[in-house]
Design a protein around this motif. Structure first.
Motif, PDB file in Angstrom:
ATOM      1  N   THR A 297      -1.667   6.135   0.405  1.00  9.86           N
ATOM      2  CA  THR A 297      -1.405   4.878   1.118  1.00  9.86           C
ATOM      3  C   THR A 297      -2.604   4.472   1.959  1.00  9.86           C
ATOM      4  OG1 THR A 297       0.968   5.370   1.221  1.00  9.86           O
ATOM      5  CG2 THR A 297       0.127   3.740   2.774  1.00  9.86           C
TER       6      THR A 297
ATOM      7  N   HIS B 209      -5.077   1.157   1.488  1.00  8.93           N
ATOM      8  CA  HIS B 209      -5.370   0.228   2.573  1.00  8.93           C
ATOM      9  C   HIS B 209      -6.869   0.053   2.756  1.00  8.93           C
ATOM     10  CE1 HIS B 209      -4.610  -2.052   6.201  1.00  8.93           C
ATOM     11  NE2 HIS B 209      -5.419  -1.263   6.882  1.00  8.93           N
TER      12      HIS B 209
ATOM     13  N   GLU C 245       0.879   9.877   2.077  1.00 11.74           N
ATOM     14  CA  GLU C 245       0.119   9.327   3.201  1.00 11.74           C
ATOM     15  C   GLU C 245      -1.351   9.101   2.823  1.00 11.74           C
ATOM     16  OE1 GLU C 245      -1.039  10.347   7.874  1.00 11.74           O
ATOM     17  OE2 GLU C 245       0.185  11.754   6.707  1.00 11.74           O
TER      18      GLU C 245
ATOM     19  N   ASP D 276       0.838  -1.201   0.000  1.00 16.90           N
ATOM     20  CA  ASP D 276       0.000   0.000   0.000  1.00 16.90           C
ATOM     21  C   ASP D 276       0.876   1.257   0.000  1.00 16.90           C
ATOM     22  OD1 ASP D 276      -2.315  -1.457  -0.046  1.00 16.90           O
ATOM     23  OD2 ASP D 276      -2.660  -1.347   2.113  1.00 16.90           O
ATOM     24  N   ILE D 277       2.025   1.172   0.682  1.00 19.40           N
ATOM     25  CA  ILE D 277       2.960   2.303   0.692  1.00 19.40           C
ATOM     26  C   ILE D 277       3.520   2.524  -0.704  1.00 19.40           C
ATOM     27  CG2 ILE D 277       5.041   3.295   1.737  1.00 19.40           C
ATOM     28  CD1 ILE D 277       4.596   1.384   4.114  1.00 19.40           C
TER      29      ILE D 277
ATOM     30  N   THR E 178       2.040   1.858  -3.428  1.00 16.42           N
ATOM     31  CA  THR E 178       0.968   2.495  -4.197  1.00 16.42           C
ATOM     32  C   THR E 178       0.971   4.000  -3.966  1.00 16.42           C
ATOM     33  OG1 THR E 178      -0.418   0.522  -4.137  1.00 16.42           O
ATOM     34  CG2 THR E 178      -1.531   2.615  -4.539  1.00 16.42           C
ATOM     35  N   GLY E 179       1.085   4.413  -2.709  1.00 15.59           N
ATOM     36  CA  GLY E 179       1.104   5.838  -2.395  1.00 15.59           C
ATOM     37  C   GLY E 179       2.344   6.546  -2.900  1.00 15.59           C
TER      38      GLY E 179
END
Length: 272
Positions: free
Chosen positions: A263, A267, A260, A169-170, A172-173
């Motif tokens: 991300t 999630h 942030e 997910d990080i 992705t961000g």
């Protein structure tokens, strides 16, 4: 494991990301085009695979019958139905690689036969031009051999790193959505030059090359971006005056907040 030149790779789903991954492995000589089989419900996206010299079909299960390593590149909301279709054809010899955003390894392993070798990949759009950033994680039944094979293949599409699934997910961000942040910055950079009198086409080209060159210096020198930024600044010069304006606009904090936010949203989507 099949010899590399005989490795048969399948794509269930034939959208732009699938096309980019296929182009990367074929152009790098990792897999022969004739050994790639892609499926999609219509001919709309299959033409790109055919132009590359790959085989195509409208039957997802046929991909499993003819290929050892299979990328699942359908849209996430379609994946459960697709997994239900192909599950009877999945054997312990298959390596299943999901590119579906937000679909966890746990979910994939629950929907596929026990013992299936499953890996999850998160690429980004520049994979289409073989300059992507890709991370992957393996399920409980995928071993070092499968990870090494996948990394070798996907390195043809850009940077490829194995990470814990919790980093996805990080990623992705940072990189998936981050491509859009860079486009926005490139657009603003060029528009600043247009404001000062440079033609738009030239400004866009120079802005893009500036970003490309700066990124390449980070990768090739291994230096921290702050060190490279400091190297450009001279006392009382143009760069430090410009950076002062960026600091007044809270550029760094805004970008950190963007990473942030993306991300967190990734999630949230993964929990649906």
């Amino acid at each position: 494991m099949e010899a590399r030149e005989e490795l048969r790779v399948g794509f269930v789903g034939a959208g732009r990301m699938a096309q980019g991954l296929a182009q990367g492995v074929v152009r790098a000589g990792k897999v022969k085009a004739a050994n790639i089989l892609a499926s999609a419900p219509s001919d709309r996206n299959l033409g790109a695979f055919q132009d590359l010299g790959c085989r195509t079909t409208h039957c997802n299960s046929e991909v499993l019958q003819h290929c050892t390593l299979v990328f699942l590149t359908t849209k996430p909301h379609l994946l459960p139905e697709v997994l239900q279709q192909i599950a009877p054809a999945v054997t312990r010899d298959h390596i299943i690689v999901s590119v579906a955003a937000g679909v966890t390894l746990q979910t994939l392993q629950q929907l596929l036969p026990a013992g299936t070798k499953v890996l999850r990949v998160v690429p980004n759009l520049p994979c289409v031009v073989q300059e992507g950033a890709v991370v992957f994680a393996r399920g409980s039944c995928a071993g070092e051999q499968e990870a090494t094979l996948l990394k070798s293949l996907l390195s043809a599409c850009g940077l490829c790193e194995e990470t814990p699934e919790s980093y996805m997910d990080i990623h992705t961000g940072l990189s998936g959505s981050g491509v859009a942040y860079v486009y926005l910055f490139a657009e603003a950079l060029a528009e600043g030059a247009v404001k000062m009198g440079m033609p738009s086409a030239l400004a866009n080209k120079i802005a893009a090359q500036t970003l490309l060159g700066a990124a390449k210096m980070i990768l090739e020198t291994g230096e921290h971006p702050a060190k490279l930024r400091n190297d450009v600044c001279t006392p009382g010069g143009t760069t430090i005056h410009a950076l002062h304006e960026l600091e007044k606009g809270a550029l760094r904090a805004t970008i950190m907040n963007a990473v942030e936010a993306a991300t967190t949203r990734a999630h949230e989507l993964g929990e649906r």
